[in-house]
Write an enzyme that holds these catalytic residues in place. Structure first.
Site, mmCIF file in Angstrom:
data_model
loop_
_atom_site.group_PDB
_atom_site.id
_atom_site.type_symbol
_atom_site.label_atom_id
_atom_site.label_comp_id
_atom_site.label_asym_id
_atom_site.label_seq_id
_atom_site.Cartn_x
_atom_site.Cartn_y
_atom_site.Cartn_z
ATOM 1 N N GLU A 175 7.715 21.536 4.631
ATOM 2 C CA GLU A 175 8.244 21.779 3.284
ATOM 3 C C GLU A 175 7.116 22.102 2.312
ATOM 4 O O GLU A 175 7.255 22.978 1.446
ATOM 5 C CB GLU A 175 9.043 20.574 2.798
ATOM 6 N N HIS B 86 13.225 17.773 0.003
ATOM 7 C CA HIS B 86 13.937 17.134 1.111
ATOM 8 C C HIS B 86 13.159 15.892 1.540
ATOM 9 O O HIS B 86 13.747 14.837 1.745
ATOM 10 C CB HIS B 86 14.095 18.108 2.273
ATOM 11 N N CYS C 206 21.863 17.061 7.723
ATOM 12 C CA CYS C 206 21.304 16.553 6.466
ATOM 13 C C CYS C 206 21.436 17.538 5.308
ATOM 14 O O CYS C 206 21.068 17.212 4.179
ATOM 15 C CB CYS C 206 19.840 16.174 6.673
ATOM 16 N N LYS D 90 14.032 10.121 -1.667
ATOM 17 C CA LYS D 90 14.236 9.337 -0.444
ATOM 18 C C LYS D 90 13.237 8.194 -0.353
ATOM 19 O O LYS D 90 13.413 7.284 0.457
ATOM 20 C CB LYS D 90 14.128 10.234 0.782
ATOM 21 N N PHE E 69 18.997 19.046 11.006
ATOM 22 C CA PHE E 69 18.925 19.345 12.430
ATOM 23 C C PHE E 69 19.720 20.620 12.719
ATOM 24 O O PHE E 69 20.701 20.935 12.038
ATOM 25 C CB PHE E 69 19.514 18.195 13.246
ATOM 26 N N HIS F 139 17.177 7.928 3.673
ATOM 27 C CA HIS F 139 17.799 9.217 3.982
ATOM 28 C C HIS F 139 19.288 9.021 4.234
ATOM 29 O O HIS F 139 19.688 8.387 5.210
ATOM 30 C CB HIS F 139 17.120 9.822 5.206
#
Length: 388
Positions: free
Chosen positions: A289, A278, A138, A310, A374, A315
């Site tokens: 975050e 994010h 991502c 998002k 990830f 996403h």
């Protein structure tokens, strides 16, 4: 995005009867054959098609069509994808299972390779300079943009087309993320399913698309009287070295990443007014975050406007960083911060200003865009409003 209008809806590409997840953010109504031609589309997986269309749009806005040979070696393409040609892999695997090797297209390999998006874009633009395709989950789009800026700083190129593309709304990917319990199951409320920082968030919504920027060395852009939208002044990247999918609870890797981006920009935390977070709409990521932002910005964290776009886009995985960089640049250009449109009941542990519900007019000087993926990979960009 400013209106808080979500693009998420029921999946139309395949039958989701009996599936726990039935929603996604599909790109609808885009006829790539009319834009690219049937012959070219035949050679491309969908993620490449989306990358091509976005790159054509970005290049046109920047005032480029095709670079002459004399300049071509100074033009690069840094476009990646988190997953690549998964649709082609999925359909070809089924064809091979029910048939034989002759059922596989001669274009199978060129369709699935992550770097073929950059390859097609370079061929279309005549860009013969540095080319790089990262696949960092991502964070792909953000890393691509950051590394493109580094190439320009290092004198390797004057112009780089950079960003990410993803088209993974296929049964295999949906099943994979579903069994991980990473996706929202709010099927009865598609437009409200992606809920970053909200108490009721239950996972992210998978989407597709492409986000592409044209980066250009400042004096090179000025010399041709280009319309400069913003300045990219900082870039940071780290790894959590913690878990294959989860961030550390304290967000320490993300915090280091943001701090490095500010140091690269030679800016103090107090000079930032906005963060495009994010903000995936997953419980651990949003909380980590939030803690990372507090660690880096201290008391100033409560004066920041923070939002997750998002909430309306879902996403986009490897394309998220490109899309969100564009949102951040436009926030600086127009002095309007996009909202976290679906934030209704804030998580008490996510207690910063996430611009809930409605866009906000706000004079901006500098802003951050975060992407975390990830494998513990983190990336942050710092943009500054261009003043001429």
């Amino acid at each position: 995005m400013l209106a808080g209008a979500s693009g998420v809806g029921p999946i139309s590409r395949f039958d989701t009867t009996g599936w726990p997840v039935k929603i996604a953010g599909e790109v609808r109504g885009l006829d790539t054959r009319s834009l690219l031609g049937h012959r070219l589309v035949k050679r491309m997986d969908r993620f490449i098609q989306l990358a091509m269309v976005a790159s054509m749009e970005a290049a046109a806005q920047a005032g480029f069509s095709k670079f002459p040979p004399a300049d071509a070696h100074r033009v690069g393409v840094y476009v990646g994808s988190g997953i690549g040609g998964l649709e082609e892999i999925s359909t070809s695997a089924v064809s091979l299972e029910v048939g034989d090797h002759k059922s596989i297209s001669a274009f199978f390999i060129p369709r699935v390779l992550v770097n073929l998006a950059a390859g097609h874009i370079a061929q279309y633009l005549g860009a013969r300079g540095p080319s790089l395709s990262v696949a960092t989950a991502c964070a792909t789009g953000t890393h691509s943009i950051g590394e493109a800026a580094r190439a320009i700083r290092a004198g390797m190129a004057d112009v780089v087309v950079a960003g990410g593309s993803e088209a993974a709304i296929v049964p295999l990917a949906l099943a994979g993320f579903s069994v991980m319990k990473a996706l929202s199951r709010r099927n009865d409320d598609p437009t409200g399913a992606s809920r970053p920082f909200d108490r009721g968030r239950d996972g992210f919504v998978m989407s597709e698309g492409a986000g592409i920027l044209v980066l250009e060395e400042l004096e090179h852009a000025r010399s041709r009287s280009a319309e400069i939208l913003a300045e990219l002044v900082g870039y940071g990247l780290t790894n959590d070295a913690h878990h294959i999918t989860l961030p550390p609870d304290d967000g320490s890797g993300a915090a280091r990443c943001m701090a490095l981006s500010l140091a690269d920009a030679r800016m103090e935390p107090s000079e930032i007014q906005y963060i495009n977070a994010h903000g995936t709409s997953t419980v651990p990521n949003d909380l980590a975050e939030t803690r990372a932002i507090k660690a880096v910005f201290g008391d100033h964290a409560r004066r920041l406007a923070i939002s997750s776009t998002k909430s309306v886009t879902g996403h986009l995985l490897g394309a998220a960083g490109g899309i969100e960089a564009i949102a951040t640049v436009n926030a600086l250009r127009f002095g309007i911060v996009p909202p976290t449109a679906t934030l209704v009941e804030p998580d008490p542990l996510c207690d910063l200003d996430y611009v809930p519900g409605q866009a906000r007019e706000l004079p901006l000087y500098a802003a951050l865009s975060n992407s975390f993926g990830f494998g513990g990979t983190n990336a942050t960009l710092v943009f500054r409003r261009y003043r001429g």
